[in-house]
Motif scaffolding. Structure first.
Motif, PDB file in Angstrom:
ATOM      1  N   GLY A 224       0.907  -1.142   0.215  1.00 23.95           N
ATOM      2  CA  GLY A 224       0.183  -0.225   0.041  1.00 23.95           C
ATOM      3  C   GLY A 224       0.530   1.461   0.216  1.00 23.95           C
ATOM      4  N   LYS A 225       2.299   1.681  -0.203  1.00 27.48           N
ATOM      5  CA  LYS A 225       3.013   2.410  -0.365  1.00 27.48           C
ATOM      6  C   LYS A 225       3.475   3.237   0.746  1.00 27.48           C
ATOM      7  CE  LYS A 225       3.863   1.281  -4.624  1.00 27.48           C
ATOM      8  NZ  LYS A 225       5.108   0.744  -4.938  1.00 27.48           N
ATOM      9  N   ASN A 226       2.597   1.935   2.248  1.00 26.81           N
ATOM     10  CA  ASN A 226       3.088   2.645   3.568  1.00 26.81           C
ATOM     11  C   ASN A 226       4.282   2.022   3.877  1.00 26.81           C
ATOM     12  OD1 ASN A 226       2.913   4.188   5.844  1.00 26.81           O
ATOM     13  ND2 ASN A 226       0.642   3.724   6.426  1.00 26.81           N
ATOM     14  N   GLU A 227       5.548   2.357   3.383  1.00 30.53           N
ATOM     15  CA  GLU A 227       6.974   2.558   4.072  1.00 30.53           C
ATOM     16  C   GLU A 227       7.073   2.396   5.349  1.00 30.53           C
ATOM     17  OE1 GLU A 227       8.762  -0.169   3.107  1.00 30.53           O
ATOM     18  OE2 GLU A 227       8.008  -0.122   1.008  1.00 30.53           O
ATOM     19  N   PRO A 228       6.639   4.000   6.472  1.00 32.14           N
ATOM     20  CA  PRO A 228       7.106   4.084   7.514  1.00 32.14           C
ATOM     21  C   PRO A 228       5.117   3.730   8.309  1.00 32.14           C
ATOM     22  CG  PRO A 228       6.953   5.704   6.219  1.00 32.14           C
ATOM     23  CD  PRO A 228       6.622   5.322   4.887  1.00 32.14           C
ATOM     24  N   GLY A 229       4.589   3.024   8.128  1.00 31.10           N
ATOM     25  CA  GLY A 229       3.395   2.352   8.711  1.00 31.10           C
ATOM     26  C   GLY A 229       3.668   0.920   9.008  1.00 31.10           C
ATOM     27  N   ALA A 230       4.607   0.355   7.550  1.00 30.88           N
ATOM     28  CA  ALA A 230       5.135  -1.215   7.731  1.00 30.88           C
ATOM     29  C   ALA A 230       6.180  -1.144   8.449  1.00 30.88           C
ATOM     30  CB  ALA A 230       5.684  -1.647   6.240  1.00 30.88           C
ATOM     31  N   ALA A 231       6.964  -0.742   9.335  1.00 37.01           N
ATOM     32  CA  ALA A 231       8.295  -0.777  10.261  1.00 37.01           C
ATOM     33  C   ALA A 231       8.681  -1.015  11.226  1.00 37.01           C
ATOM     34  CB  ALA A 231       8.915   0.907  10.024  1.00 37.01           C
ATOM     35  N   ASP A 232       6.689  -1.119  11.902  1.00 41.02           N
ATOM     36  CA  ASP A 232       6.673  -1.656  13.095  1.00 41.02           C
ATOM     37  C   ASP A 232       6.830  -2.336  12.911  1.00 41.02           C
ATOM     38  OD1 ASP A 232       6.949   1.580  14.766  1.00 41.02           O
ATOM     39  OD2 ASP A 232       4.724   1.280  14.439  1.00 41.02           O
ATOM     40  N   PHE A 233       6.111  -3.166  11.827  1.00 34.33           N
ATOM     41  CA  PHE A 233       5.443  -4.373  11.547  1.00 34.33           C
ATOM     42  C   PHE A 233       6.715  -5.421  12.089  1.00 34.33           C
ATOM     43  CE2 PHE A 233       1.183  -2.457  10.654  1.00 34.33           C
ATOM     44  CZ  PHE A 233       1.048  -3.004  12.408  1.00 34.33           C
ATOM     45  N   TYR A 234       7.811  -5.272  10.604  1.00 30.23           N
ATOM     46  CA  TYR A 234       9.063  -5.137  10.490  1.00 30.23           C
ATOM     47  C   TYR A 234       9.702  -5.484  11.819  1.00 30.23           C
ATOM     48  CZ  TYR A 234      13.796  -5.487   9.232  1.00 30.23           C
ATOM     49  OH  TYR A 234      15.584  -6.278   8.756  1.00 30.23           O
ATOM     50  N   TYR A 235       9.463  -4.429  12.858  1.00 29.70           N
ATOM     51  CA  TYR A 235      10.082  -4.818  14.073  1.00 29.70           C
ATOM     52  C   TYR A 235       9.981  -5.654  15.199  1.00 29.70           C
ATOM     53  CZ  TYR A 235      12.076  -2.711  18.303  1.00 29.70           C
ATOM     54  OH  TYR A 235      13.060  -2.561  19.615  1.00 29.70           O
ATOM     55  N   GLY A 236       8.752  -6.061  14.696  1.00 29.64           N
ATOM     56  CA  GLY A 236       7.790  -7.285  15.843  1.00 29.64           C
ATOM     57  C   GLY A 236       8.569  -8.710  14.523  1.00 29.64           C
ATOM     58  N   GLU A 237       8.211  -8.899  13.204  1.00 28.10           N
ATOM     59  CA  GLU A 237       8.626  -9.436  13.259  1.00 28.10           C
ATOM     60  C   GLU A 237      10.292 -10.186  12.915  1.00 28.10           C
ATOM     61  OE1 GLU A 237      10.014 -11.655   8.900  1.00 28.10           O
ATOM     62  OE2 GLU A 237       9.032  -9.038   8.648  1.00 28.10           O
ATOM     63  N   MET A 238      11.032  -9.397  13.610  1.00 29.21           N
ATOM     64  CA  MET A 238      12.709  -9.190  13.977  1.00 29.21           C
ATOM     65  C   MET A 238      11.968  -9.902  14.938  1.00 29.21           C
ATOM     66  SD  MET A 238      14.590  -8.784  10.721  1.00 29.21           S
ATOM     67  CE  MET A 238      15.465  -9.241  11.705  1.00 29.21           C
ATOM     68  N   GLU A 239      11.901  -9.221  16.014  1.00 28.49           N
ATOM     69  CA  GLU A 239      11.632  -9.193  17.783  1.00 28.49           C
ATOM     70  C   GLU A 239      10.804 -10.761  17.990  1.00 28.49           C
ATOM     71  OE1 GLU A 239      11.351  -7.550  21.026  1.00 28.49           O
ATOM     72  OE2 GLU A 239      13.469  -7.746  19.938  1.00 28.49           O
ATOM     73  N   MET A 240      10.204 -11.273  16.894  1.00 31.96           N
ATOM     74  CA  MET A 240      10.093 -12.932  17.133  1.00 31.96           C
ATOM     75  C   MET A 240      10.770 -13.570  16.693  1.00 31.96           C
ATOM     76  SD  MET A 240       7.123 -12.600  18.717  1.00 31.96           S
ATOM     77  CE  MET A 240       7.129 -11.449  19.587  1.00 31.96           C
ATOM     78  N   ARG A 241      11.569 -12.958  15.776  1.00 27.76           N
ATOM     79  CA  ARG A 241      12.765 -14.508  15.731  1.00 27.76           C
ATOM     80  C   ARG A 241      13.663 -14.293  16.464  1.00 27.76           C
ATOM     81  NH1 ARG A 241      14.798 -12.645   9.671  1.00 27.76           N
ATOM     82  NH2 ARG A 241      16.320 -13.731  10.594  1.00 27.76           N
ATOM     83  N   ARG A 242      13.824 -13.316  17.105  1.00 33.90           N
ATOM     84  CA  ARG A 242      14.588 -13.040  17.966  1.00 33.90           C
ATOM     85  C   ARG A 242      14.852 -13.809  19.216  1.00 33.90           C
ATOM     86  NH1 ARG A 242      16.658  -9.740  22.017  1.00 33.90           N
ATOM     87  NH2 ARG A 242      14.636  -7.907  22.222  1.00 33.90           N
ATOM     88  N   HIS A 243      13.075 -13.921  19.281  1.00 34.96           N
ATOM     89  CA  HIS A 243      12.464 -14.890  21.073  1.00 34.96           C
ATOM     90  C   HIS A 243      12.627 -16.542  20.492  1.00 34.96           C
ATOM     91  CE1 HIS A 243      12.604 -10.599  22.022  1.00 34.96           C
ATOM     92  NE2 HIS A 243      12.840 -11.189  23.732  1.00 34.96           N
ATOM     93  N   ASP A 244      12.315 -16.881  19.286  1.00 34.16           N
ATOM     94  CA  ASP A 244      12.311 -17.898  18.415  1.00 34.16           C
ATOM     95  C   ASP A 244      12.773 -19.132  18.795  1.00 34.16           C
ATOM     96  OD1 ASP A 244      11.319 -20.198  17.510  1.00 34.16           O
ATOM     97  OD2 ASP A 244      10.969 -19.572  15.630  1.00 34.16           O
ATOM     98  N   ARG A 245      12.991 -19.512  19.584  1.00 32.60           N
ATOM     99  CA  ARG A 245      14.106 -20.317  20.184  1.00 32.60           C
ATOM    100  C   ARG A 245      14.263 -21.791  19.156  1.00 32.60           C
ATOM    101  NH1 ARG A 245      16.889 -19.337  24.662  1.00 32.60           N
ATOM    102  NH2 ARG A 245      16.237 -18.076  25.817  1.00 32.60           N
TER     103      ARG A 245
END
Length: 602
Positions: free
Chosen positions: A440-461
């Motif tokens: 939807g061309k909303n790159e700033p809006g996508a940033a929070d969900f990228y952060y959440g994705e990386m957080e889940m990967r960092r905690h995924d054992r």
């Protein structure tokens, strides 16, 4: 009976007398003669006691206008071959039309039923109950209305039972009032159905009902639950605008034609609901459960900021929801939904459950769709402070973090019935929502969900290796996954300060090396050749942290940030310090620039 005997019998009747005419064939004239003998001189209207007309037949018009039945009235298995008129009649006790057959118009307009009513009858022509009053149980179970059935402005003060009734043409309940319970379970509406301006003060039950024609509930009011579970709508439907103080339940319902849902309600349940055509849901106040719903065409769920406007131009009254906190629409669950054709506009998604949603990356979020936030303020975990950077999160991340032994206050605990999920299931959800915002061309809006994705990967054992988790942890600490410019700039400032301190302490020589010239004169004279040599820098001693040495160290450090050589004479230790600085500090500067770009990119 012979005329003389009949006259004698009629002459013996007085108003209020019990009569028994089971199986009697009536003509219009005979019925009129019977009712004339029972006419009350005070009111001018016939008055009967207990009346038995079981299996009687009425060949002509049966005119019971304004008749008062003071005791039980039974018309079981009666056949009305002509007009049956009971308008303004009063039934002070129970009345039964069990298996009665109305072959012509049946008119019960303004009739009053004080006792239980049984109308499992067949109406072959129009049935008119406009303005009728049912003070006790009104039983129309299994009744068949082959033509129009009109209950406009009728009042049902007790239990109302239309279960398994069949309406083959118009079913008009406009402005009807159901004060207790309205049961239309398994009813079939083959023609146009109108419940406009109807008032349901008790539960309104339409489970497994079939609406084959156009159905309207405009301006209706449901003071408790409106239940349409397993109902089938085969053509276009316009449910609303109406107000429901309780729940609107459409779970298991099937919509085969275009539908417009416009209402204000506390909740909307659409579990396993099937939509086979386009649909638009315009809601207020409602919490929506769309778990495992199926839709094959575009479906829009939008929140209305202002009250719905009625055809007369006035706003719809919402007194039944006066205690509701705000008119925002909240999505409760999208689990099991194929979101490829789903559009959400101005919906609160802070409590929505997303895991299990298919094609979530194709969902369209319009307007101000809000998500939950991380816990505010700084929290203390044992001896160290914990502060979460502001970002949008999923409700399921809140549930997962709240279950951790080291969880701080502020994470929302899972509601009853919510399935526990972990980082393995949440990472794909964040990834899909990120892609939806990016498409939807909303790159700033996508940033929070990228952060959440990386957080889940960092905690995924389970799905992330230990080495990868370590790399992600470093990425998070240095720059918040390339999304926190302040964090990267803070580390850059710290690295530069450390570099300056190390250069002042070990990297800058004690004094600037001086040039020395050595001349050699060949034997016998001749030309003189000078060879200029430069002394090696000496390690500093004495006071190393002076203003002059700080300026030199700052110059070396700033040049190292942009991959430039300072051309400053350094000690051996200073050379290695500058090399390390020229690797780490430009990386931190680049991470800060990347984070800023991710927040402003369009």
């Amino acid at each position: 009976m012979a005329d003389a005997g009949r006259d004698t019998y009629l002459a013996s009747l007085t108003p209020g007398t019990d009569i028994d005419h089971r199986g009697t064939p009536f003509t219009g004239a005979l019925l009129d003669a019977l009712l004339d003998t029972l006419r009350d001189p005070a009111t001018g209207h016939p008055r009967l006691g207990a009346a038995r007309f079981d299996s009687a037949s009425f060949e002509g018009a049966a005119k019971f206008h304004s008749v008062t039945f003071r005791d039980r009235a039974r018309f079981d298995s009666v056949t009305f071959r002509g007009y049956a008129g009971f308008d303004s009649a009063t039934f002070q006790h129970t009345v039964s039309f069990h298996l009665a057959s109305f072959q012509d118009t049946a008119w019960f307009g303004s009739a009053s039923f004080d006792g239980d009513v049984r109308f499992d009858s067949t109406f072959e022509r129009n049935a008119q109950f406009n303005a009728a009053t049912f003070r006790s149980t009104a039983g129309f179970s299994s009744a068949t209305f082959q033509k129009a059935a009109a209950f406009t402005s009728a009042t049902f003060q007790n239990y109302t039972d239309f279960r398994s009734a069949t309406f083959q043409r118009l079913a008009a309940f406009t402005s009807a009032t159901f004060e207790l319970y309205a049961g239309f379970e398994s009813a079939t509406f083959e023609g146009h159905t109108a419940f406009d301006s109807a008032i349901f003060q008790g539960h309104a039950r339409f489970e497994s009902a079939i609406f084959q024609g156009h159905a309207r509930f405009e301006s209706a009011t449901f003071e408790r639950d409106a239940l349409f579970e397993q109902a089938v709508f085969e053509r276009s439907v316009s449910l609303g605008p109406f107000v429901c103080a309780g729940r609107v339940r459409l779970s298991g319902a099937m919509f085969k034609g275009p539908i417009t849902l416009s209402f204000a309600a506390r909740s909307l349940e659409c579990q396993r609901t099937r939509w086979s055509s386009t649909a638009a849901l315009r809601l207020r106040y409602a919490t929506v459960d769309f778990a495992h719903a199926v839709f094959e065409y575009p479906l829009t769920i939008a929140a209305e900021a202002a009250p719905f406007e009625l055809p007369n131009g006035r706003p719809m009254a919402e007194h039944a929801l006066a205690d509701a906190p705000n008119p925002a629409v909240q999505m409760g669950s999208l689990r099991g939904v194929d979101a490829a054709h789903l559009v959400l506009a101005d919906i609160d998604l802070s409590r929505c459950l997303f895991t299990g949603t298919v094609h979530l990356d194709q969902i369209r979020l319009e307007g101000a769709c809000s998500f939950d936030e991380v816990p505010p303020r700084t929290h203390w975990r044992r001896w160290r402070p914990v502060r979460f950077t502001e970002r949008r999160t999923l409700a399921e991340e809140h549930h997962w973090r709240a279950r951790q032994p080291t969880a701080v206050r502020g994470w929302n605990v899972a509601v009853f019935g919510a399935t526990h999920v972990g980082p393995t299931q949440l990472a794909p959800v964040y990834r899909a929502l990120r892609k939806s915002f990016e498409d939807g061309k909303n790159e700033p809006g996508a940033a929070d969900f990228y952060y959440g994705e990386m957080e889940m990967r960092r905690h995924d054992r389970s799905a992330t290796s230990r080495a990868e988790r370590g790399l992600l942890h470093g990425y998070w600490m240095l720059s918040g996954y390339g999304l926190r410019a302040s964090r990267a700039l803070g580390w850059l400032a710290a690295a530069m300060l450390v570099t300056i301190m190390l250069l002042m302490g070990f990297g800058l020589p004690k004094d600037a090396p001086k040039q020395e010239a050595t001349g050699t004169v060949p034997p016998g004279g001749g030309r003189v050749t000078f060879e200029i040599d430069k002394a090696d820098p000496q390690n500093p001693t004495g006071d190393r942290f002076t203003r002059k040495r700080f300026e030199k160290a700052l110059n070396v450090t700033l040049n190292s940030v942009v991959f430039r050589s300072s051309d400053q004479d350094l000690t051996t230790a200073g050379t290695y310090i500058e090399m390390a600085s020229r690797v780490t500090e430009p990386v931190l500067l680049g991470l800060a620039a990347l984070a800023a770009r991710n927040r402003v990119k369009r």
